[in-house]
Design an enzyme around this catalytic site. Structure first.
Site, PDB file in Angstrom:
ATOM      1  CG  HIS A 418      36.093  50.112  54.682  1.00  0.00           C
ATOM      2  ND1 HIS A 418      36.176  51.069  53.679  1.00  0.00           N
ATOM      3  CD2 HIS A 418      34.784  49.811  54.800  1.00  0.00           C
ATOM      4  CE1 HIS A 418      34.962  51.344  53.243  1.00  0.00           C
ATOM      5  NE2 HIS A 418      34.105  50.602  53.908  1.00  0.00           N
ATOM      6  CB  CYS A 749      60.203  20.226  34.295  1.00  0.00           C
ATOM      7  SG  CYS A 749      61.982  20.106  34.583  1.00  0.00           S
TER       8      CYS A 749
END
Length: 804
Positions: A418, A749
């Site tokens: 919830h 990279c």
């Protein structure tokens, strides 16, 4: 046809005004999707006309309107008084004889299908419920294990009255609905005995990022209310939809929840006959459902989403008597799917403080404020706007003050509880399932709640500095040079995939080993050789629930890499095999006894030299087995493998031969193998290396280190380390030209293009095929590259999903 009752086969989505959103969806699925294998328990709806009949018969319309007129929903005391009065009016109206007769006739008809000992779930279904823009989830009451005529009628009266719970009144005002224009239908259906098995919720997208290519399943033992209300930390599973629909049946990723309690039925009482009991320790250490059942739920989610035409929020339950998994509810997902895709907000924490608590992250945001511990509903009126709500768990009754909070922190609950659902809807960060936050953080303590660091949410001591980076991502052109991302953390994969890119140029395997596996591969294979009792105990805890350490390593590594590959599917994902140095391997659990001590690990037993060496060949075999699982079982063939630190041509041959023996043969099933170009020998002998690999990714960090002869870990000579040095740039030029000459892929990279814009421009000028960057630099670098290509007169090229 009955005036007040309709069975599921008699209505569908068009009948929301008659039976409410929840019932309309149940009827739609029962009627239209049963043939597709979506199992829904049968039942009937007591219509909204019946509710209006109750009000009209008792003359309640004007008294209810008068009771609620002029209500200030933020006045908690006034809301409670008026809500109580409204419920008393509706409950006191009772049920007419005609209505009672129809309800009981339908009850007995359902009993003929399921047996006279039929137990029922009696569930509220508002006529404005489960709409694409307002879910109304959890606003009204439902009753379980209802048995017998009188118990059913009592549950119906209470359901009608629950249209006026405090939370429902508040929610309608927030959503702009007239109280008297919303009616309530009741769903009465066979109860699935999840108290004897498990239940939960599932979504046809990732609830945090909004990523739509996965099904997200959560579950725990017992009835599902615990998962929804956040009383337990549930198990979590992901399934990748595109590869599932291509025939691959593998769970992409999973996380074992604590599942400390389970909700079971209490026999002999009339309504709400449930209680929580401790979950046996043996059950807490294993998943509440198996992979076959997760995949069945994924299949149902795909069918339901296809039928409804939008992302869905669903409930499921497994019946412990017949072993069947049922779908109990389906409604449009109303939060993650509604986010605009034109901008991307990234929260960045600039400071660090003591970590007071950790749990599941919800919301991908950061907020700061003073903590306010709330232990019961009566304390809600003490809450001040801008405070951080700290609680064991929350319920729908707390929603009027939750929207005033800066953030939410709970002891219990998972990412579909919830507190998590409301936090997403309100745009708040929440850390749930911390276990002990209420014991460690006192009211008034200034804290920072960070949900921007992956799946783990952190609560820091003090108000830390943070910033929000808002980036426009719509309609961004793609340059000819492929712009890719460096990524090692699977927790960030779905969110990072939202950034426009051409895939992942570097996925670091060692991050996953260090963060998700934590133990040395050889220690997992040979625990008898681990001398440290503490490390051995921790390895035993980590591998609990797995047949052995080998299975643990393969599954965890494949799921981590698989998550990254799935996030970017079908774009290429270049996975670098492990590149720990010996001193780094030694810090893993049990690792010290398997690693030599080296004076300079940076130049020692690392990368490819380990893979075919007797000292690590068993570990490399585990890495290869995990990569086979990613490509073959998961179907993520967009994964390209890359070997780091390949010093010699003979070493390349030896490792590639070993990979082929382990089932990863270059070229078979489209497998591409790259190498890092980070040792000067790679550049000098580029023509020979190019015959053995499909491409190279230049590692500027190590290439600079070895070209300049500077230990990049040494602070003393740090002034001599510069990736922009003329010699390093010349090595890069030779590498790129060598790749082009040999018709293989060239990429970069290393850190340089992320840190230095001029390096990115230099690479584009060389005509490099791809540049891989840190995610936060992708968009500005893409714009710079586009501008530079325009100046160079370089036309954009057509793209295929994978690198050629």
């Amino acid at each position: 046809m009955s005036r007040f009752v309709r069975f599921f086969e008699e209505f569908g989505l068009r009948d929301v005004p008659l039976v409410g959103g929840k019932n309309a969806s149940l009827g739609e699925m029962y009627r239209e999707l049963s043939s597709a294998g979506v199992r829904v328990p049968n039942g009937f709806a007591i219509t909204a006309e019946a509710y209006r009949h109750v009000l009209d018969r008792a003359g309640l319309v004007e008294p209810l309107r008068s009771t609620l007129a002029g209500l200030d929903p933020d006045d908690v005391g006034d809301l409670a008084r008026r809500g109580k009065r409204a419920r008393e009016l509706v409950y006191g109206a009772g049920l007419s004889t005609a209505l009672v007769d129809e309800i009981l006739a339908a009850y007995h008809r359902l009993g003929q299908q399921y047996g006279e000992d039929l137990r029922l779930a009696v569930r509220s279904s508002a006529t404005a419920e489960d709409l694409p823009t307002a879910s109304f989830a959890g606003q009204h009451e439902s009753y379980l294990n209802v048995h017998g005529e009188q118990s059913l009628l009592e549950a119906c009266r209470r359901c009608f009255a629950s249209l006026f719970t405090d939370r429902a009144i508040h929610y309608r005002i927030d959503q702009g609905f007239d109280h008297l224009q919303v009616a309530l239908s009741i769903g009465v259906m066979k109860m699935v005995r999840a108290d004897l098995a498990a239940s939960g919720v599932f979504f046809s997208l990732d609830t945090e990022s909004g990523f739509r290519d996965v099904v997200f399943v959560t579950g725990a033992y017992g009835l599902g209310e615990n998962v929804v209300q956040g009383a337990v930390d549930p198990d979590e599973f992901y399934v990748h939809k595109p590869t599932f629909e291509r025939g691959h049946r593998t769970v992409l990723r999973r996380l074992l929840g604590d599942k400390a309690v389970k909700m079971v039925l209490v026999e002999g009482e009339a309504t709400r006959t449930v209680r929580n009991v401790p979950t046996p320790k043996r059950d807490r250490g294993r998943y509440c459902i198996d992979d076959r059942e997760v995949l069945e739920l994924a299949r149902c989610a795909i069918e339901i989403e296809r039928h409804y035409g939008c992302p869905m929020d669903m409930e499921w339950a497994k019946d412990g008597l017949d072993g069947t998994v049922y779908v109990l509810q389906a409604r449009p997902e109303t939060v993650a799917s509604q986010r605009a895709a034109t901008t991307l907000d990234t929260y960045v924490l600039d400071g660090r403080g003591e970590t007071l608590a950790t749990g599941r992250a919800v919301g991908e945001r950061i907020a700061a404020g003073n903590a306010r511990l709330i232990e019961n509903v009566a304390q809600l009126r003490e809450f001040e706007p801008g405070e951080v709500l700290l609680a064991d768990a929350t319920t729908p009754d707390w929603e009027p003050v939750m929207k005033l909070a800066a953030a939410i922190v709970t002891n219990r609950g998972g990412r579909t509880c919830h507190a998590a659902i409301v936090a997403r809807e309100l745009g708040l960060p929440a850390v749930v399932g911390t276990g002990d936050a209420t014991a460690r953080i006192a009211t008034g303590t200034p804290i920072t709640v960070s949900c921007a660091e992956g799946d783990t949410g952190r609560v820091y001591d003090g108000r830390l500095a943070f910033r929000v980076k808002r980036t426009e991502v719509s309609d961004l052109e793609r340059p000819s040079t492929r712009i890719m991302v460096n990524l090692g953390n699977p927790d960030l994969a779905f969110r990072t995939a939202m950034v426009p890119s051409d895939g992942v140029g570097l996925a670091r395997m060692e991050f996953i080993i260090g963060e998700y596996i934590k133990a040395h591969p050889l220690a997992l294979l040979h625990p008898e050789r681990v001398a440290d009792p503490g490390a051995l105990d921790e390895i035993g805890r980590l591998t609990r629930g797995y047949p052995d350490g080998e299975s643990f390593f393969v599954e965890r590594l494949s799921e981590g890499i698989g998550t990254i590959a799935a996030a970017f599917w079908p774009k290429p994902v270049v996975v670098r095999m492990s590149d720990f140095k010996t001193n780094e391997y030694a810090t893993l659990l049990g690792g010290e006894g398997f690693e030599p001590r080296e004076a300079n690990p940076m130049l020692g037993f690392r990368g490819a030299s380990r893979y075919a060496h007797p000292a690590y060949e068993e570990g490399f075999a585990l890495e290869c087995r995990a990569m086979r699982r990613v490509r073959e079982e998961m179907g993520l063939t967009n994964v390209i493998l890359m070997l780091p630190f390949v010093r010699r041509v003979e070493e390349a041959d030896r490792v590639l031969t070993r990979m082929a023996e382990l089932g990863l043969e270059r070229g078979r099933d489209g497998l591409k193998v790259y190498a890092m170009c980070e040792v000067p020998s790679n550049v000098v002998l580029i023509d020979l290396f190019a015959k053995r690999f499909d491409g190279f990714s230049i590692g500027s960090n190590d290439l600079a280190q070895l070209t300049l002869g500077v230990d990049r870990d040494s602070e003393i000579v740090a002034f001599d380390y510069d990736e922009r040095d003329q010699a390093v740039r010349e090595m890069i030029r030779l590498a790129v030209e060598g790749c082009r000459r040999n018709g293989v892929h060239s990429g970069m990279c290393g850190q340089a293009p992320s840190d230095y814009p001029e390096m990115a421009e230099y690479l584009v000028g060389l005509g490099i095929d791809s540049i891989s960057l840190n995610p936060d630099t992708v968009l500005p670098t893409t714009r710079r590259v586009l501008e530079l290509e325009r100046r160079l007169g370089r036309a954009r090229t057509a793209r295929s999903p994978a690198i050629a």
